[in-house]
Every structure is written in structure tokens, then in C-alpha cells.
Scaffold this active site. Structure first.
Site, short mmCIF file in Angstrom:
data_model
loop_
_atom_site.label_atom_id
_atom_site.label_comp_id
_atom_site.label_asym_id
_atom_site.label_seq_id
_atom_site.Cartn_x
_atom_site.Cartn_y
_atom_site.Cartn_z
N ASP A 13 -8.23 -38.95 -16.01
CA ASP A 13 -6.79 -38.78 -16.31
C ASP A 13 -5.79 -40.18 -16.26
O ASP A 13 -4.85 -40.14 -15.59
CB ASP A 13 -6.37 -37.81 -15.18
CG ASP A 13 -7.37 -36.65 -15.16
OD1 ASP A 13 -7.54 -36.20 -16.32
OD2 ASP A 13 -7.91 -36.08 -14.15
N LYS A 16 -5.66 -42.58 -20.98
CA LYS A 16 -6.51 -43.50 -22.02
C LYS A 16 -6.14 -43.09 -23.36
O LYS A 16 -6.14 -44.10 -24.21
CB LYS A 16 -7.86 -43.62 -21.79
CG LYS A 16 -8.46 -43.73 -20.27
CD LYS A 16 -10.01 -43.71 -19.97
CE LYS A 16 -10.10 -41.86 -20.06
NZ LYS A 16 -9.85 -41.35 -18.81
N GLY A 40 -10.00 -34.37 -21.25
CA GLY A 40 -8.69 -33.82 -22.02
C GLY A 40 -7.66 -35.23 -22.06
O GLY A 40 -7.54 -35.94 -21.04
N HIS A 41 -7.61 -35.23 -23.25
CA HIS A 41 -6.59 -36.31 -23.95
C HIS A 41 -5.31 -35.85 -24.27
O HIS A 41 -5.35 -35.12 -25.13
CB HIS A 41 -7.15 -37.11 -24.72
CG HIS A 41 -8.37 -38.33 -24.25
ND1 HIS A 41 -9.22 -38.92 -24.99
CD2 HIS A 41 -8.67 -38.32 -23.06
CE1 HIS A 41 -10.07 -39.22 -24.36
NE2 HIS A 41 -10.07 -39.11 -23.29
N GLN A 227 -13.31 -39.57 -18.99
CA GLN A 227 -13.30 -39.68 -17.41
C GLN A 227 -12.86 -41.02 -17.09
O GLN A 227 -12.37 -41.87 -17.59
CB GLN A 227 -14.66 -39.09 -16.81
CG GLN A 227 -14.90 -37.53 -17.02
CD GLN A 227 -15.46 -37.27 -18.47
OE1 GLN A 227 -16.48 -37.99 -18.62
NE2 GLN A 227 -14.95 -36.31 -18.95
P1 IMP Z 1 -17.70 -32.10 -14.70
O1 IMP Z 1 -17.85 -33.32 -15.44
O2 IMP Z 1 -17.31 -30.92 -15.21
O3 IMP Z 1 -19.53 -31.90 -14.30
O4 IMP Z 1 -17.11 -32.45 -13.27
C1 IMP Z 1 -17.53 -33.17 -12.38
C2 IMP Z 1 -16.55 -34.01 -11.70
O5 IMP Z 1 -15.89 -34.75 -12.42
C3 IMP Z 1 -15.28 -32.96 -11.13
O6 IMP Z 1 -14.88 -33.50 -9.88
C4 IMP Z 1 -14.43 -33.12 -12.29
O7 IMP Z 1 -13.12 -32.69 -11.85
C5 IMP Z 1 -14.33 -34.56 -12.80
N1 IMP Z 1 -14.14 -34.59 -14.00
C6 IMP Z 1 -14.75 -34.27 -15.21
N2 IMP Z 1 -14.17 -34.72 -16.18
C7 IMP Z 1 -12.87 -34.87 -15.70
C8 IMP Z 1 -11.74 -35.52 -16.56
O8 IMP Z 1 -11.81 -35.65 -17.79
N3 IMP Z 1 -10.68 -36.20 -15.78
C9 IMP Z 1 -10.98 -36.23 -14.33
N4 IMP Z 1 -11.64 -35.52 -13.98
C10 IMP Z 1 -13.04 -35.02 -14.34
#
Ligand code: IMP
Length: 438
Positions: A13, A16, A40-41, A227
Site C-alpha cells: 500500500d 506504487k 489493490g492499486h 505488496q
Molecule cells: P494474502 O496475500 O491474502 O495471503 O495475505 C497475507 C498478508 O499480506 C496479510 O497480512 C495481508 O493483509 C497482506 N497483504 C496482501 N496483499 C496486500 C496488499 O496488496 N497490501 C497490503 N497488504 C497485503
């Protein structure tokens, strides 16, 4: 050497998408190479806000080719909904989007497994996933036997494969839910996914060859990380991470391109820290200050709308991820969010069991015990979201940026003071986006 990479250096977040959008030029190729619809962008342009998940931000620019590579896990209905949403708003999505036949497909059983795994985690141990089936799909990719790639959906044997995987998953689901959950229906899933596959067919190709051809022909390629590096499955705050290599080290394997093409890597940081989901966060401010940052920065998940945990800038973590990702320069985002604060803290080291530590701990238990050692800088208490020239920033804001660059050991090249494309400035005033992009 034409590869430009944009990597988040915190827990995701970092905005980017805005940097990728800013640096994209006509004829570029913009690539998503890891993660899935957990990302999410947000891109704001011409007064319009676009929320993108799997499709690279380049889709909003004409004459840009967007590529989703085999390192990504994709959920066909959510990808199709994203395409439909863009088309409904007049964005062209056609030959400008290519999706790898090597990408692994998220099926209903992955969503179910994500829910069951998180639901069964011991108190305080849930990862806090986005529930998009990301981890279970990557688990099947590595496990191989139950994995289905996009390319498999167009081949004979797809139905048999779905039947076989469903039978296996039904055993698991029955055991984990004491038989209270109805079994997955392979016939219905197969039919539904064949429909998705047909709709996706025009976009599907071998993106590895496409990218290698482009790079060998000296075309410029932008690699858009999803991420942040602290969520990297190997090098992040394991196990509170995502399931892909979200730091700079994941670009080559996720995209299928040799590292020698990665010419420049821009590390993106917020001017403070946020985290969604579980896991240690040494500089977290679970208090009024955290709430102030959350409100001012609109710190709610783009995908899940969960409130983000907020805290001071952690330079120990950013120094680590900048080195790990091979970062050349920094983009500091959301600087305007700090505008009202009389003073601003930066974590420059940790104290763990009475010892001062300035290397990011490799074990999560050590990070849990880390007490931040702060340096306090004066705030500027003046609105800056209308500033367009770095020299017009208050002296204390410039001082803050300079100090971040110094502690992290990389120059600050781009500064963002708001969500819009034009709320951006370059540290070197004489440089324009085109030059920064190489
Ligand atoms: P997953 O990717 O859904 O398996 O989640 C694993 C961890 O990564 C969790 O703490 C999510 O909140 C975090 N996470 C996954 N994608 C994002 C993102 O795009 N932004 C921020 N945190 C993320």
C-alpha cells in the site's frame, strides 16, 4: 538495458500504482509478475479514480502493452469483473493486455482453504490474509499435484484434472469441517471455469517469450511490484507475509526475465508506516496519532477496506528492504499526511533485550521484542498538497526527506503530496519523469 522496476519497501500500500502510472511512456510494456487480486492499486487521473487489482496500471494509458506473467495467481471471475469494469468506463482492454498461460488459477477450493486455515489459526496467530485464496493457490503450485495453470484450461484433460483435484479437496474440506460443508461439485466448477477460459482466451499467450523478445529488442519494460518487500515470503516478516516474492528479488523469477535486464529499481515508501493483517510492527501507534494518520491518509485497505495499522517510519526495515531489493532511488509518498504534526519520529535502530540492533531481525520473535529507537525531527505544520516544486516545500519537510534518504542510504528522487498524477515532484527540479525513468 530497458527494465525499470517499482517495488514497495514496506508492508504494501505504498502507492506504487501512482509511480508506475507517472513513469509510463507510450510504447512501454507494464508487467505484473507476482501476487494476485490481494493487491489493490489506486490511480487518480483526470479527476477519475481507478482501483486496479490484477491488471497493471498501464492499462489507463493508450499505446501501452500490459502483461500479467506466470508468477501471478489469478482468479478468473475477479479478473473478468476488473476487465468489464474498465471497459464500462471507456478504457480499452483488448490487444493491450496479455496474460500468461503459465499463471496459476485460483479455484473455489482455494478460497475455501483460505477461510478454513485462517478460521482455525490459534488466537493471535492468524495471518490476516485478504481471503482471496492467494496462499492456497501458491501452495498448490509448489506442491504441483493439485495445481492448474491457465494454459491447462484449454487442453484435453481439464475436466479430469478438476474432478481429481475436487475429490482430493473434498476429503480435506470434509475433515476440516466435520462434514458440515457441502462438497465441491466438479461438473459445475468445470462448466463455470470453461466459460471464464473462453472469455479470457483472446488475452492468453506465452508472456515469457513476449518479454524476452521485447527486452532483446531494447523496448522499455516497467515491472510493477505488488505488496511490499516486508511481505516477501522468503525475506519478509515470515510467517506474517504473502505467498510470493514481493521484494525486488522476485522480479526475475516472477516475470521470467534475467536480472541483467533490470536497469533501475525505484523503492517506494510512505512517509510513515502502515500494515494490514497480523504480525509485528515495532513502530505501530495504536493511539490517537495512529488514528490521525489513518484518517488523514485514508488508510483503509483498497481490497478489503480493513483499517490499516499506522505508525512512524521504520528506517531499519526500509534500509533492509532497499538493500535486499537493489534499490537505486526512493519515491516518498503521502508526505502531506504528516503536515499537521509538530514533530515527527523516525525509527533508526531497535533495542532487543537491552541490546541496540540496527540490522532487521530475521526471526519474527526478535522483531516482536524490538523496541524502536527514535530520532525526532521537527514538523512543518503547513499544508503542502498544492506544492509542485521541491524548493517550495517547507524547510523541515525537505529536512525530513533528506534524513530519510541518508538513513536508508538511497537518494530520494520522487516526492508525492497527494493522490493526483500532478501532485508529484522530482527532488532534482531539472529532471522530468522521462529522465527519471531512464
Ligand atoms: P494474502 O496475500 O491474502 O495471503 O495475505 C497475507 C498478508 O499480506 C496479510 O497480512 C495481508 O493483509 C497482506 N497483504 C496482501 N496483499 C496486500 C496488499 O496488496 N497490501 C497490503 N497488504 C497485503
Amino acid at each position: 538495458m530497458p527494465g525499470l522496476c517499482v517495488i514497495g519497501l514496506q508492508w504494501g500500500d505504498e502507492a506504487k500504482g501512482k509511480i508506475v502510472d507517472l513513469l509510463t511512456r507510450p510504447n512501454d510494456i507494464v508487467v505484473r509478475y507476482q501476487g494476485g487480486a490481494n493487491a489493490g492499486h489506486t490511480v487518480v487521473t483526470g479527476g477519475q479514480t481507478y482501483k486496479l487489482s490484477l491488471i497493471p496500471s498501464g492499462i489507463l494509458r493508450p499505446d501501452v502493452q500490459c502483461v500479467v506473467t506466470g508468477g501471478v495467481v489469478l482468479n478468473p471471475p475477479s479478473l473478468l469483473a476488473e476487465i468489464d469494469g474498465l471497459v464500462a468506463r471507456g478504457v480499452t482492454v483488448g490487444k493491450n493486455l496479455t496474460i500468461s498461460d503459465r499463471a496459476h488459477v485460483i479455484f473455489p477450493w482455494h478460497l475455501e482453504e483460505d477461510r478454513l486455515t485462517e478460521g482455525r489459526a490459534a488466537a493471535g496467530e492468524a495471518i490476516g490474509t485478504t481471503m482471496r485464496g492467494i496462499g492456497p493457490c501458491y501452495r498448490d503450485k509448489v506442491g504441483r499435484a493439485s495445481a492448474i495453470r491457465l494454459g491447462d484450461m484449454y487442453r484435453d484433460g481439464f475436466r479430469q484434472k478438476v474432478e481429481r483435484v475436487c475429490a482430493h479437496k473434498n476429503v480435506l474440506i470434509r475433515a476440516l469441517t466435520d462434514g458440515t460443508q457441502p462438497p465441491l461439485d466438479p461438473v459445475q466448477i468445470c462448466e463455470e471455469y470453461r466459460g471464464y477460459a473462453e472469455r479470457l482466451r483472446p488475452y492468453v499467450a506465452d508472456t515469457t517469450s513476449l518479454l524476452l523478445d521485447a527486452l532483446e529488442a531494447n523496448r522499455r519494460v516497467l515491472f510493477e511490484g505488488a505488496q511490499g518487500a516486508l511481505l516477501d515470503v522468503d525475506h519478509g516478516t515470515f510467517p506474517y507475509v504473502t505467498s510470493s516474492n514481493s521484494s525486488g528479488v522476485g522480479i526475475a523469477s516472477g516475470a521470467g526475465v534475467p536480472g541483467r535486464y533490470l536497469q533501475k529499481i525505484i523503492g517506494v515508501v510512505k512517509a510513515y508506516s502502515t500494515r494490514v493483517g497480523g504480525g509485528p510492527f515495532p513502530t505501530e501507534q495504536d493511539n490517537d496519532l495512529g488514528q490521525h494518520l489513518r484518517t488523514r491518509g485514508n488508510e483503509y485497505g483498497t481490497v478489503t477496506r480493513r483499517p490499516r495499522r499506522c505508525g512512524w517510519f521504520d528506517a531499519v526495515a526500509a534500509r533492509y528492504t532497499a538493500r535486499l531489493s537493489g534499490v537505486d532511488s526512493l519515491a516518498v509518498m503521502l508526505l502531506d499526511v504528516l503536515s499537521e504534526l509538530p514533530e515527527i519520529k523516525v525509527c533508526t535502530a531497535y533495542e532487543i533485550d537491552g541490546r541496540r540492533v540496527d540490522v532487521f531481525p530475521s526471526h519474527v520473535d526478535d522483531l516482536r521484542r524490538a523496541q524502536p529507537v527514535y530520532e525526532t525531527l521537527p514538523g512543518w505544520q503547513q499544508e503542502i498538497s498544492a506544492v509542485r516544486d521541491v524548493d517550495d516545500l517547507p524547510a523541515n519537510a525537505r529536512g525530513y526527506l533528506a534524513r530519510l534518504g541518508e538513513i536508508i542510504g538511497r537518494p530520494v528522487e520522487i516526492i508525492s503530496v497527494g493522490p493526483d498524477r500532478d501532485q508529484t515532484m522530482f527532488a532534482d527540479r531539472s529532471r522530468r519523469a522521462a529522465e527519471v525513468a531512464g
